[in-house]
Design a protein around this motif. Structure first.
Motif, mmCIF file in Angstrom:
data_model
loop_
_atom_site.group_PDB
_atom_site.id
_atom_site.type_symbol
_atom_site.label_atom_id
_atom_site.label_comp_id
_atom_site.label_asym_id
_atom_site.label_seq_id
_atom_site.Cartn_x
_atom_site.Cartn_y
_atom_site.Cartn_z
ATOM 1 N N ARG A 297 28.656 43.170 40.009
ATOM 2 C CA ARG A 297 27.279 43.679 39.880
ATOM 3 C C ARG A 297 27.097 44.487 38.604
ATOM 4 O O ARG A 297 25.999 44.929 38.304
ATOM 5 C CB ARG A 297 26.951 44.584 41.078
ATOM 6 C CG ARG A 297 26.539 43.823 42.317
ATOM 7 C CD ARG A 297 25.889 44.753 43.314
ATOM 8 N NE ARG A 297 26.818 45.794 43.746
ATOM 9 C CZ ARG A 297 27.357 45.837 44.962
ATOM 10 N NH1 ARG A 297 27.065 44.947 45.847
ATOM 11 N NH2 ARG A 297 28.189 46.803 45.283
ATOM 12 N N ALA A 298 28.197 44.740 37.858
ATOM 13 C CA ALA A 298 28.144 45.716 36.769
ATOM 14 C C ALA A 298 27.715 45.120 35.423
ATOM 15 O O ALA A 298 27.731 45.823 34.418
ATOM 16 C CB ALA A 298 29.502 46.404 36.644
ATOM 17 N N GLY A 299 27.377 43.843 35.386
ATOM 18 C CA GLY A 299 26.920 43.236 34.126
ATOM 19 C C GLY A 299 28.024 43.138 33.082
ATOM 20 O O GLY A 299 27.787 43.329 31.881
ATOM 21 N N LEU A 300 29.245 42.868 33.516
ATOM 22 C CA LEU A 300 30.377 42.771 32.581
ATOM 23 C C LEU A 300 30.445 41.376 31.963
ATOM 24 O O LEU A 300 29.877 40.419 32.495
ATOM 25 C CB LEU A 300 31.684 43.040 33.334
ATOM 26 C CG LEU A 300 31.778 44.399 34.026
ATOM 27 C CD1 LEU A 300 32.910 44.402 35.052
ATOM 28 C CD2 LEU A 300 31.998 45.500 32.983
ATOM 29 N N ASP A 301 31.173 41.245 30.842
ATOM 30 C CA ASP A 301 31.384 39.919 30.245
ATOM 31 C C ASP A 301 32.568 39.221 30.897
ATOM 32 O O ASP A 301 32.622 38.012 31.014
ATOM 33 C CB ASP A 301 31.655 40.043 28.741
ATOM 34 C CG ASP A 301 30.444 40.590 28.013
ATOM 35 O OD1 ASP A 301 29.349 40.055 28.240
ATOM 36 O OD2 ASP A 301 30.596 41.578 27.261
ATOM 37 N N ILE A 302 33.555 40.017 31.271
ATOM 38 C CA ILE A 302 34.762 39.426 31.865
ATOM 39 C C ILE A 302 35.474 40.472 32.737
ATOM 40 O O ILE A 302 35.340 41.682 32.496
ATOM 41 C CB ILE A 302 35.712 38.875 30.749
ATOM 42 C CG1 ILE A 302 36.847 38.058 31.366
ATOM 43 C CG2 ILE A 302 36.238 39.965 29.832
ATOM 44 C CD1 ILE A 302 37.526 37.103 30.409
ATOM 45 N N ILE A 303 36.187 39.978 33.751
ATOM 46 C CA ILE A 303 36.997 40.880 34.585
ATOM 47 C C ILE A 303 38.458 40.487 34.394
ATOM 48 O O ILE A 303 38.802 39.309 34.520
ATOM 49 C CB ILE A 303 36.628 40.726 36.090
ATOM 50 C CG1 ILE A 303 35.155 41.057 36.335
ATOM 51 C CG2 ILE A 303 37.548 41.584 36.960
ATOM 52 C CD1 ILE A 303 34.636 40.580 37.700
ATOM 53 N N PHE A 304 39.302 41.453 34.060
ATOM 54 C CA PHE A 304 40.744 41.219 34.033
ATOM 55 C C PHE A 304 41.310 41.692 35.369
ATOM 56 O O PHE A 304 40.927 42.758 35.863
ATOM 57 C CB PHE A 304 41.411 42.027 32.910
ATOM 58 C CG PHE A 304 41.232 41.447 31.532
ATOM 59 C CD1 PHE A 304 40.584 40.234 31.333
ATOM 60 C CD2 PHE A 304 41.733 42.113 30.418
ATOM 61 C CE1 PHE A 304 40.430 39.695 30.068
ATOM 62 C CE2 PHE A 304 41.587 41.586 29.136
ATOM 63 C CZ PHE A 304 40.930 40.373 28.963
#
Ligand code: TXA
Ligand code: MG
Length: 341
Positions: A297-304
């Motif tokens: 939900r945080a509007g990130l580009d990518i999650i590692f």
């Protein structure tokens, strides 16, 4: 339509509200309810029309069968043709609990429930709200996880509301699901038992009761269990599993981090979610989907994501991380590539 949510947890489970939910189910309605693993989207398993609505709400392909939930061992006779010794031993030891068994189906089970397969998936959940709901309804309840097909599973009533709230008749809110990953699925229709999905009951415990369980390797063209599709449990944000500690945070990108235990140094992540304060696998599994929902939900580009050791519940966590990190184009090219970064 405004979503109806009824809170049923707390010190005393509210039986009156469960009665209302059971009435809805008996009349062909759809009720989302808590189980110890994830929230389920339930319908009367003997009512094909009601089960068809589950597929519509989830946007689930008709080839993917659903699990039937029961409240007592006597219910199983109307669902399954043959219950062998292995099944009996597993039921006795682990039911109610996070274990689903695939067994030959009886003719009473509608084809839509099993997607035309000759076998049915059965489970007795241990969550008191789920057990009471099935008991009050007086019918077995067909229920997949209460999320749009392929997306992250819901472990709170809020997750269900956000994703499919307007399309269901009622959500029973029983708080956070204590196990947090779906049930382990074991196929007992062949002489050799096989694992179709790692889940809330560790494989090691199952093998103590019935001996070696074959790990079913997935052919992406023809999965044995349709839920073995290579991309599943996925957030909308791309996710990458980190292979080792040496990695670069891409410049100019908003990167989120899914950590197993608290980080001991500041890293330039936009957002960090920690699965367990002690690095404990049970706590990590319980928090897994909630952490991913927040990151998504945080509007990130990518999650590692940091990998966990593949023992006990770690197997279930890694299976979900791998599917979540599979890109759609990798599926088209014919199978999941190594998505670990
Ligand atoms: O913990 C759980 O199992 C949750 C809660 C709500 O009980 N349910 C759940 O359902 O995860 P679902 O539909 O999201 O996943 C069921 C899995 C899918 O991978 C499906 O393909 C497989 O079980 N399955 C269901 N019926 C089957 C059958 N007859 N033969 C083989 N696989 C089956
Ligand atoms: Mg599911």
């Amino acid at each position: 339509m405004k979503t109806r949510i009824l809170r049923v947890d707390g010190d005393n489970i509210c039986f009156k509200k469960i009665e209302r939910a059971a009435d809805l189910l008996r009349n062909g309605g759809l009720v989302a309810f808590p189980t110890e693993t994830v929230y389920g989207l339930g319908a009367d398993a003997f009512n094909s029309h009601a089960v068809a609505r589950i597929f519509e709400v989830k946007n689930r392909p008709r080839f993917d069968p659903v699990i039937v939930h029961i409240n007592s061992l006597t219910d199983i006779e109307q669902l399954c043709l043959k219950i062998d010794e292995r099944a009996k031993r597993l039921m006795k030891r682990f039911w109610p609990g996070p274990l689903t068994l695939i067994l030959p189906k009886s003719s009473r089970v509608p084809d839509i429930v099993t997607a035309g397969l000759p076998n049915v998936a059965v489970r007795m959940p241990s969550h008191p709200v789920a057990l009471e709901l099935i008991k009050k309804a007086g019918i077995p309840i067909a229920a997949p996880s209460a999320n749009p097909f392929g997306y992250l599973s819901p472990t709170t009533a809020e997750h269900v509301k956000e994703q499919i709230g307007e399309k269901v008749d009622l959500i029973l809110d029983g708080g956070k699901c204590p196990i947090g990953v779906e049930s382990t699925v074991i196929d007992l229709t062949e002489p050799e038992p096989s694992l179709l999905r790692s889940g809330g009951l560790p494989l090691e415990e199952i093998e103590e009761v019935i001996g070696t369980v074959k790990i079913s390797h997935v052919n992406p063209e023809r999965p044995r269990s349709p839920g073995q599709l290579p991309r599943h449990y996925s957030p909308r944000t791309p996710i990458r599993i980190l292979k080792d500690k040496k990695f670069k945070i891409p410049a100019g990108k908003r990167v989120g981090f899914l950590a197993v235990s608290p980080l001991n140094k500041e890293l330039p992540y936009e957002m960090v979610e920690v699965l367990s304060s002690q690095g404990d696998l049970r706590e990590a599994a319980a928090n897994f989907f909630s952490c991913l929902h927040r990151l998504d939900r945080a509007g990130l580009d990518i999650i590692f994501a940091e990998p966990v050791e593949e023992v006990g519940l770690g197997r279930a966590i890694m299976e979900r991380l791998r599917r979540a990190s599979t890109k759609n184009n990798e599926i088209k090219k014919g199978g999941r590539k190594n998505t670990e970064t």
